[in-house]
Motif scaffolding. Structure first.
Motif, PDB file in Angstrom:
ATOM      1  N   ALA A   1       0.840  -1.205   0.000  1.00 29.05           N
ATOM      2  CA  ALA A   1       0.000   0.000   0.000  1.00 29.05           C
ATOM      3  C   ALA A   1       0.873   1.253   0.000  1.00 29.05           C
ATOM      4  CB  ALA A   1      -0.921   0.006   1.218  1.00 29.05           C
ATOM      5  N   ASP A   2       0.313   2.314  -0.498  1.00 28.00           N
ATOM      6  CA  ASP A   2       1.094   3.519  -0.746  1.00 28.00           C
ATOM      7  C   ASP A   2       0.919   4.596   0.320  1.00 28.00           C
ATOM      8  OD1 ASP A   2       2.889   3.874  -2.758  1.00 28.00           O
ATOM      9  OD2 ASP A   2       1.692   5.475  -3.688  1.00 28.00           O
ATOM     10  N   ARG A   3       0.004   4.365   1.256  1.00 32.44           N
ATOM     11  CA  ARG A   3      -0.300   5.408   2.231  1.00 32.44           C
ATOM     12  C   ARG A   3      -0.349   4.806   3.634  1.00 32.44           C
ATOM     13  NH1 ARG A   3      -5.555   8.163  -0.551  1.00 32.44           N
ATOM     14  NH2 ARG A   3      -6.269   6.000  -0.597  1.00 32.44           N
ATOM     15  N   VAL A   4       0.355   5.449   4.552  1.00 31.31           N
ATOM     16  CA  VAL A   4       0.432   4.935   5.924  1.00 31.31           C
ATOM     17  C   VAL A   4       0.167   6.060   6.926  1.00 31.31           C
ATOM     18  CG1 VAL A   4       1.962   3.938   7.687  1.00 31.31           C
ATOM     19  CG2 VAL A   4       2.065   3.102   5.319  1.00 31.31           C
ATOM     20  N   VAL A   5      -0.627   5.760   7.938  1.00 27.78           N
ATOM     21  CA  VAL A   5      -0.864   6.687   9.046  1.00 27.78           C
ATOM     22  C   VAL A   5      -0.480   5.976  10.337  1.00 27.78           C
ATOM     23  CG1 VAL A   5      -2.664   7.888  10.387  1.00 27.78           C
ATOM     24  CG2 VAL A   5      -2.717   7.961   7.879  1.00 27.78           C
ATOM     25  N   VAL A   6       0.290   6.628  11.191  1.00 28.58           N
ATOM     26  CA  VAL A   6       0.562   6.112  12.532  1.00 28.58           C
ATOM     27  C   VAL A   6      -0.364   6.846  13.498  1.00 28.58           C
ATOM     28  CG1 VAL A   6       2.270   5.933  14.394  1.00 28.58           C
ATOM     29  CG2 VAL A   6       2.945   5.478  12.022  1.00 28.58           C
TER      30      VAL A   6
ATOM     31  N   TRP B   1       2.518  10.282   9.324  1.00 18.24           N
ATOM     32  CA  TRP B   1       1.876   9.940   8.050  1.00 18.24           C
ATOM     33  C   TRP B   1       2.891   9.963   6.917  1.00 18.24           C
ATOM     34  CZ3 TRP B   1       1.961  14.486  10.561  1.00 18.24           C
ATOM     35  CH2 TRP B   1       2.259  15.647   9.852  1.00 18.24           C
ATOM     36  N   ALA B   2       2.610   9.171   5.892  1.00 13.15           N
ATOM     37  CA  ALA B   2       3.477   9.112   4.721  1.00 13.15           C
ATOM     38  C   ALA B   2       2.650   8.698   3.516  1.00 13.15           C
ATOM     39  CB  ALA B   2       4.598   8.093   4.948  1.00 13.15           C
ATOM     40  N   GLY B   3       2.901   9.325   2.380  1.00 15.14           N
ATOM     41  CA  GLY B   3       2.237   8.940   1.135  1.00 15.14           C
ATOM     42  C   GLY B   3       0.951   9.673   0.843  1.00 15.14           C
ATOM     43  N   LEU B   4       0.533  10.523   1.776  1.00 13.83           N
ATOM     44  CA  LEU B   4      -0.640  11.383   1.541  1.00 13.83           C
ATOM     45  C   LEU B   4      -0.464  12.657   2.356  1.00 13.83           C
ATOM     46  CD1 LEU B   4      -3.810  10.082   3.485  1.00 13.83           C
ATOM     47  CD2 LEU B   4      -1.453   9.813   4.240  1.00 13.83           C
ATOM     48  N   PRO B   5      -1.116  13.760   1.948  1.00 16.10           N
ATOM     49  CA  PRO B   5      -1.031  14.980   2.763  1.00 16.10           C
ATOM     50  C   PRO B   5      -1.868  14.834   4.037  1.00 16.10           C
ATOM     51  CG  PRO B   5      -1.816  15.429   0.507  1.00 16.10           C
ATOM     52  CD  PRO B   5      -1.925  13.963   0.737  1.00 16.10           C
ATOM     53  N   ALA B   6      -1.575  15.634   5.031  1.00 17.75           N
ATOM     54  CA  ALA B   6      -2.338  15.599   6.279  1.00 17.75           C
ATOM     55  C   ALA B   6      -3.774  16.075   6.067  1.00 17.75           C
ATOM     56  CB  ALA B   6      -1.655  16.456   7.352  1.00 17.75           C
ATOM     57  N   SER B   7      -3.938  17.063   5.196  1.00  9.80           N
ATOM     58  CA  SER B   7      -5.255  17.687   5.044  1.00  9.80           C
ATOM     59  C   SER B   7      -5.616  17.919   3.576  1.00  9.80           C
ATOM     60  CB  SER B   7      -5.296  19.046   5.762  1.00  9.80           C
ATOM     61  OG  SER B   7      -5.238  18.891   7.160  1.00  9.80           O
ATOM     62  N   ARG B   8      -6.923  17.897   3.360  1.00 12.67           N
ATOM     63  CA  ARG B   8      -7.478  18.406   2.106  1.00 12.67           C
ATOM     64  C   ARG B   8      -7.710  19.896   2.282  1.00 12.67           C
ATOM     65  NH1 ARG B   8     -12.615  14.383   1.762  1.00 12.67           N
ATOM     66  NH2 ARG B   8     -11.762  12.738   0.444  1.00 12.67           N
TER      67      ARG B   8
END
Ligand SMILES: Nc1nc2c(ncn2[C@@H]2O[C@H](COP(=O)(O)OP(=O)(O)O)[C@@H](O)[C@H]2O)c(=O)[nH]1
Ligand SMILES: Nc1nc2c(ncn2[C@@H]2O[C@H](COP(=O)(O)OP(=O)(O)O)[C@@H](O)[C@H]2O)c(=O)[nH]1
Ligand SMILES: [Mn+2]
Ligand SMILES: [Mn+2]
Ligand SMILES: [Mn+2]
Ligand SMILES: [Mn+2]
Lengths: 252, 252
Positions: free
Chosen positions: B142-147, B166-173
């Motif tokens: 998978a490409d997106r990880v949240v701790v 977090w990695a692979g996605l921004p924190a916020s829209r």
């Protein structure tokens, strides 16, 4: 656990039977949780207003003037009036209005929205969101309803979905007295599941013109835990709220 | 959108290759978001300690004494020492320790856990959770990880899942500049999706002995929005944090 938006909801208007509109468009199961954005609850309950509906008191003028001075642009005293009328306490007056609504929710501008409001300038929060949730619950096949809003918070950037009303489930799972993986009794651990459900739903609903204010959470079990309906903190015991009462923007 | 727990994870130990253990047990897709409870990240990274590992400084003794006086029972100065060592700032000293960790997260006791910690008394948070997330991301499909962690907050009762890395996605829209349903430009609306993902995952993971610290979020799209990686507020602009610095428990 699965989440999906109820499709094809039209623009909601004053007097609409929101429960019937939801129930018609989704094949709901008894153990679904239906998360309804406060926006559409407010619209159905006639909480749309114009700025002219609010006659600024001297206090509202004072509040608006102070905000205008800080921001360096005009602030509408009619809006300040609306916020004051919706609030049981004005916790911060500057640099923005942080208030507690009558039903206990703390947020900026008493949660009054100016987006997604055709036919009016302002959309107030439902007056008693848990009563709204209970009414919707009566009219749908699902047994659990959460009324949500999106708002900011201290310490962390951005807004996220929160619950402001609920019916058919407790606000929190109370894990106190249960055991951890090591067989030890757990510390004070109360998991606020209605806020988590509102956050989950907000990932599907979004903030823009998506038109999906109602989200169904399927196959999620509260589980075999004690429940608690404590949701909004009282002033006593909320040290942050106490500290904010004592704090003044101008001293900093 | 669908959420499910990664099955059959064993007790995680120092040095375990968490990424490999996850990837073996779930048929991950590239666009899944994998939410990993900080507990197991900490365990794999050797963040388990005993109270005896912390030698109380005079400051830690002072802090523990003050807490003991308020609570009316003993407080371990070694625990206070652990909290101080993990913190960049002690924001509240009483009636509990509210601190900012070095990586910016604000929480009680620097997020140190005493539940679910076999073989040790204390589990510290990962040192740099976004780096942990990036490392896990390298080892899974998978490409997106949240701790995530679970913690309390002002104004509202109970705890809920939050993102600390977090990695692979921004924190916020970032919805600013986009249009609402009425065609109006929306106000400041930044939706913190990583916190919402952590909350959603926590509904599945729970707090007890469930043994499901890793949750997969499937079929959730960030969508066509600007992204922002602002997550933890700085002191400047965080009026709540400023107010708490000025506040003292004994004055109330
Ligand atoms: N179908 C429909 N969608 C709406 C209506 N009002 C708002 N929405 C949608 O509901 C979602 C949430 O709206 P928002 O204004 O963020 O609500 P809030 O989070 O409760 O303040 C967005 O997808 C909006 O496009 C409405 O009257 N009808
Ligand atoms: N399989 C497994 N599950 C664990 C382990 N440690 C904690 N858990 C589970 O992970 C979930 C979250 O644990 P918790 O202590 O609340 O983590 P936190 O929210 O990150 O502080 C719970 O379901 C625990 O039972 C472990 O080492 N192995
Ligand atoms: Mn709103
Ligand atoms: Mn919203
Ligand atoms: Mn934790
Ligand atoms: Mn937890």
């Amino acid at each position: 656990m699965e989440l999906f938006a109820v499709p094809d909801l039209p623009e909601i208007r004053d007097g609409d039977d929101l429960a019937a509109m939801i129930d018609e468009r989704a094949d709901l199961r008894e153990d679904d949780v239906v998360v309804v954005a406060s926006t559409v609850v407010s619209k159905a309950e006639g909480r749309t207003y114009n700025l002219d509906d609010f006659e600024p008191s001297p206090r509202a003028n004072e509040v608006a003037d102070r905000l205008a001075e800080i921001a360096g642009d005009e602030k509408d005293p009619r809006f300040a009036q609306a916020v004051l009328e919706e609030s049981a306490e004005l916790i911060m007056e500057a640099p923005f209005l942080l208030t507690a609504t009558r039903f206990g929710h703390i947020g900026v501008n008493a949660g009054i929205d100016r987006s997604n409001v055709p036919g009016g300038d302002l959309l107030l929060l439902p007056e008693r969101p848990s009563e709204s949730a209970a009414r919707i619950r009566e009219g749908i096949a699902a047994d659990r309803v959460v009324v949500s809003d999106t708002c900011g918070r201290p310490f962390r950037h951005g807004q996220r979905g929160v619950a402001i009303g609920w019916a058919g489930l407790p606000a929190s799972r109370d894990w106190r007295g249960e055991r951890d993986r090591d067989g030890r009794e757990m510390g004070v651990t109360v998991q606020n599941v209605i806020d988590e459900l509102a956050s989950a739903a907000n990932l599907v609903a979004g903030e823009g013109d998506g038109g999906t204010p109602v989200v169904v959470v399927r196959d999620w079990a509260f589980g075999d835990h004690e429940g608690s309906d404590n949701h909004f903190r009282e002033v006593e015991g909320d040290f942050v709220r106490q500290a904010l009462r004592d704090w003044s923007y101008e001293d900093h």
